[in-house]
Design a protein around this motif. Sequence first.
Motif, PDB file in Angstrom:
ATOM      1  N   PRO A   1       0.732  -1.294   0.094  1.00 49.40           N
ATOM      2  CA  PRO A   1      -0.202  -0.054   0.060  1.00 49.40           C
ATOM      3  C   PRO A   1       0.800   1.283   0.026  1.00 49.40           C
ATOM      4  O   PRO A   1       1.873   1.152   0.584  1.00 49.40           O
ATOM      5  N   THR A   2       0.305   2.344  -0.421  1.00 48.56           N
ATOM      6  CA  THR A   2       0.841   3.619  -0.423  1.00 48.56           C
ATOM      7  C   THR A   2       0.395   4.443   0.634  1.00 48.56           C
ATOM      8  O   THR A   2      -0.883   4.027   1.190  1.00 48.56           O
ATOM      9  N   TYR A   3       0.856   5.534   1.023  1.00 49.20           N
ATOM     10  CA  TYR A   3       0.198   6.447   2.004  1.00 49.20           C
ATOM     11  C   TYR A   3      -1.109   6.966   1.487  1.00 49.20           C
ATOM     12  O   TYR A   3      -1.919   6.842   2.371  1.00 49.20           O
ATOM     13  N   ARG A   4      -1.221   7.201   0.287  1.00 53.15           N
ATOM     14  CA  ARG A   4      -2.261   7.800   0.018  1.00 53.15           C
ATOM     15  C   ARG A   4      -3.497   6.515   0.136  1.00 53.15           C
ATOM     16  O   ARG A   4      -4.893   7.072   0.426  1.00 53.15           O
ATOM     17  N   GLN A   5      -3.149   5.522  -0.276  1.00 48.69           N
ATOM     18  CA  GLN A   5      -4.325   4.344  -0.060  1.00 48.69           C
ATOM     19  C   GLN A   5      -4.591   3.788   1.353  1.00 48.69           C
ATOM     20  O   GLN A   5      -5.729   3.888   1.661  1.00 48.69           O
ATOM     21  N   VAL A   6      -3.592   4.211   2.059  1.00 48.77           N
ATOM     22  CA  VAL A   6      -3.970   3.623   3.671  1.00 48.77           C
ATOM     23  C   VAL A   6      -4.544   4.907   4.158  1.00 48.77           C
ATOM     24  O   VAL A   6      -5.224   4.695   5.065  1.00 48.77           O
ATOM     25  N   THR A   7      -4.447   6.264   4.025  1.00 50.47           N
ATOM     26  CA  THR A   7      -5.013   7.333   4.555  1.00 50.47           C
ATOM     27  C   THR A   7      -6.432   7.471   4.171  1.00 50.47           C
ATOM     28  O   THR A   7      -7.326   8.168   4.671  1.00 50.47           O
ATOM     29  N   SER A   8      -6.771   6.664   3.121  1.00 52.59           N
ATOM     30  CA  SER A   8      -8.119   6.563   2.678  1.00 52.59           C
ATOM     31  C   SER A   8      -8.993   5.708   3.509  1.00 52.59           C
ATOM     32  O   SER A   8     -10.124   5.841   3.559  1.00 52.59           O
ATOM     33  N   GLY A   9      -8.394   4.904   4.553  1.00 53.15           N
ATOM     34  CA  GLY A   9      -9.213   4.287   5.453  1.00 53.15           C
ATOM     35  C   GLY A   9      -9.564   2.992   4.834  1.00 53.15           C
ATOM     36  O   GLY A   9     -10.429   2.258   5.563  1.00 53.15           O
ATOM     37  N   THR A  10      -9.392   2.504   3.621  1.00 50.68           N
ATOM     38  CA  THR A  10      -9.931   1.450   3.158  1.00 50.68           C
ATOM     39  C   THR A  10      -8.980  -0.197   2.806  1.00 50.68           C
ATOM     40  O   THR A  10      -9.478  -0.817   2.569  1.00 50.68           O
ATOM     41  N   THR A  11      -7.839   0.186   3.206  1.00 51.01           N
ATOM     42  CA  THR A  11      -6.849  -0.958   3.105  1.00 51.01           C
ATOM     43  C   THR A  11      -6.733  -1.703   4.233  1.00 51.01           C
ATOM     44  O   THR A  11      -6.156  -2.912   4.102  1.00 51.01           O
ATOM     45  N   GLY A  12      -7.428  -1.500   5.342  1.00 46.54           N
ATOM     46  CA  GLY A  12      -7.314  -2.359   6.672  1.00 46.54           C
ATOM     47  C   GLY A  12      -5.893  -2.091   7.039  1.00 46.54           C
ATOM     48  O   GLY A  12      -5.877  -2.550   8.583  1.00 46.54           O
ATOM     49  N   HIS A  13      -5.167  -1.558   6.738  1.00 45.39           N
ATOM     50  CA  HIS A  13      -3.949  -1.127   7.354  1.00 45.39           C
ATOM     51  C   HIS A  13      -3.767  -0.116   8.639  1.00 45.39           C
ATOM     52  O   HIS A  13      -4.664   0.828   8.514  1.00 45.39           O
ATOM     53  N   ALA A  14      -2.962  -0.259   9.672  1.00 47.07           N
ATOM     54  CA  ALA A  14      -2.693   0.777  10.635  1.00 47.07           C
ATOM     55  C   ALA A  14      -1.238   1.317  10.321  1.00 47.07           C
ATOM     56  O   ALA A  14      -0.508   0.611   9.831  1.00 47.07           O
ATOM     57  N   GLU A  15      -1.384   2.605  10.605  1.00 44.83           N
ATOM     58  CA  GLU A  15       0.087   3.215  10.627  1.00 44.83           C
ATOM     59  C   GLU A  15       0.536   2.734  12.051  1.00 44.83           C
ATOM     60  O   GLU A  15       0.191   2.908  12.985  1.00 44.83           O
ATOM     61  N   VAL A  16       2.057   2.116  11.705  1.00 41.90           N
ATOM     62  CA  VAL A  16       2.730   1.658  12.740  1.00 41.90           C
ATOM     63  C   VAL A  16       4.096   1.981  12.812  1.00 41.90           C
ATOM     64  O   VAL A  16       4.743   2.633  11.704  1.00 41.90           O
ATOM     65  N   ILE A  17       4.917   1.551  13.930  1.00 43.56           N
ATOM     66  CA  ILE A  17       6.319   1.667  13.910  1.00 43.56           C
ATOM     67  C   ILE A  17       6.899   0.239  14.000  1.00 43.56           C
ATOM     68  O   ILE A  17       6.037  -0.652  14.587  1.00 43.56           O
ATOM     69  N   GLN A  18       7.822  -0.094  13.645  1.00 47.85           N
ATOM     70  CA  GLN A  18       8.480  -1.372  13.691  1.00 47.85           C
ATOM     71  C   GLN A  18       9.718  -0.987  14.608  1.00 47.85           C
ATOM     72  O   GLN A  18      10.866  -0.370  14.223  1.00 47.85           O
ATOM     73  N   VAL A  19       9.923  -1.401  15.596  1.00 49.17           N
ATOM     74  CA  VAL A  19      10.837  -1.012  16.657  1.00 49.17           C
ATOM     75  C   VAL A  19      11.749  -2.333  17.046  1.00 49.17           C
ATOM     76  O   VAL A  19      11.193  -3.486  17.426  1.00 49.17           O
ATOM     77  N   VAL A  20      13.021  -2.220  16.410  1.00 50.29           N
ATOM     78  CA  VAL A  20      13.985  -3.263  16.824  1.00 50.29           C
ATOM     79  C   VAL A  20      14.862  -2.876  18.278  1.00 50.29           C
ATOM     80  O   VAL A  20      15.409  -1.798  18.217  1.00 50.29           O
ATOM     81  N   PHE A  21      14.779  -3.847  19.256  1.00 53.61           N
ATOM     82  CA  PHE A  21      15.503  -3.466  20.431  1.00 53.61           C
ATOM     83  C   PHE A  21      16.091  -4.713  21.031  1.00 53.61           C
ATOM     84  O   PHE A  21      15.987  -5.898  20.566  1.00 53.61           O
ATOM     85  N   ASP A  22      16.993  -4.238  22.100  1.00 55.13           N
ATOM     86  CA  ASP A  22      17.742  -5.206  22.622  1.00 55.13           C
ATOM     87  C   ASP A  22      16.915  -5.545  23.946  1.00 55.13           C
ATOM     88  O   ASP A  22      17.098  -4.732  24.798  1.00 55.13           O
ATOM     89  N   PRO A  23      16.469  -6.889  24.128  1.00 60.80           N
ATOM     90  CA  PRO A  23      15.742  -7.020  25.533  1.00 60.80           C
ATOM     91  C   PRO A  23      16.664  -7.405  26.643  1.00 60.80           C
ATOM     92  O   PRO A  23      16.182  -7.068  27.808  1.00 60.80           O
ATOM     93  N   LYS A  24      17.932  -7.254  26.356  1.00 61.45           N
ATOM     94  CA  LYS A  24      18.845  -7.123  27.556  1.00 61.45           C
ATOM     95  C   LYS A  24      18.920  -5.526  28.261  1.00 61.45           C
ATOM     96  O   LYS A  24      19.285  -5.553  29.176  1.00 61.45           O
ATOM     97  N   GLU A  25      18.581  -4.464  27.355  1.00 56.29           N
ATOM     98  CA  GLU A  25      18.652  -2.912  27.514  1.00 56.29           C
ATOM     99  C   GLU A  25      17.149  -2.683  27.951  1.00 56.29           C
ATOM    100  O   GLU A  25      17.188  -1.752  28.662  1.00 56.29           O
ATOM    101  N   ILE A  26      16.223  -3.183  27.137  1.00 52.85           N
ATOM    102  CA  ILE A  26      14.786  -2.534  27.418  1.00 52.85           C
ATOM    103  C   ILE A  26      13.768  -3.808  27.147  1.00 52.85           C
ATOM    104  O   ILE A  26      14.048  -4.530  26.109  1.00 52.85           O
ATOM    105  N   SER A  27      13.137  -4.173  28.009  1.00 51.19           N
ATOM    106  CA  SER A  27      12.301  -5.269  28.084  1.00 51.19           C
ATOM    107  C   SER A  27      10.928  -5.014  27.068  1.00 51.19           C
ATOM    108  O   SER A  27      10.604  -3.855  26.697  1.00 51.19           O
ATOM    109  N   PHE A  28      10.402  -6.007  26.719  1.00 50.31           N
ATOM    110  CA  PHE A  28       9.064  -5.762  25.854  1.00 50.31           C
ATOM    111  C   PHE A  28       7.969  -5.217  26.828  1.00 50.31           C
ATOM    112  O   PHE A  28       7.055  -4.447  26.244  1.00 50.31           O
ATOM    113  N   GLU A  29       8.048  -5.711  28.150  1.00 53.39           N
ATOM    114  CA  GLU A  29       7.091  -5.001  29.032  1.00 53.39           C
ATOM    115  C   GLU A  29       7.339  -3.437  29.096  1.00 53.39           C
ATOM    116  O   GLU A  29       6.294  -2.746  29.134  1.00 53.39           O
TER     117      GLU A  29
END
Length: 217
Positions: free
Chosen positions: A81-109
């Motif tokens: 999807p493109t931004y234009r498609q997603v912001t139309s509200g018809t694709t079912g997508h949510a705007e999200v972030i993908q966070v890559v983290f080190d669980p030894k430094e910051i936990s999922f909790e």
Amino acid sequence: MKLVSFIFCFSILATMACAQAPNKNEKSMQNLPKTTIKVEEGLEVAILGGGCFWCTEAIYQDLIGVKKVLSGYSGGHVDNPTYRQVTSGTTGHAEVIQVVFDPKEISFEEVLEIFWATHDPTTLNRQGADVGPQYRSAVFYQSEDQKQKAEFFKKKLDESGAFSRPIVTEITAFSNFYVAEDYHQNYFKENGGQPYCQFVIRPKMEKFKKAFAEKLK
């Protein structure tokens, strides 16, 4: 718990909408994978939707233990999807972030604590002036362990009375992630003078940094 006292700090900030006309540099999303990026051994990935991804990206970029943050789209039924498609509200997508983290430094909790502290998870398909299913509150879990922790945390928050209304955060299995267009990445740091950044993101960041100072890089 810090989250309970901090939870309402952002409720009056979102007076401007995130969605705007697509940048002229909006690119085709063809050939991008449905899966998350490859991560180094020992790192973990969280996929979170908390309204406009410009806001959530800015929050997580400065956390100790977070190695990479990408803005993108998850949870929809349209490939590439493109931004234009997603912001139309018809694709079912949510705007999200993908966070890559080190669980030894910051936990999922801890990742979840900050997630629920920095948006309103009681408003269905809405964050302030940003309205539509693309702005829904969501955790797209990557494993059974993440699912159990997210569901447990959500239940405990509801029972604690941290919010006056039930939490409506969607907790669902990860199915796809599409990286958003280049101009959405690192948005706050590169566009801090824009009105949305000044009046919505910056106040959030200031409150967040005061409340979670010990977790910042």
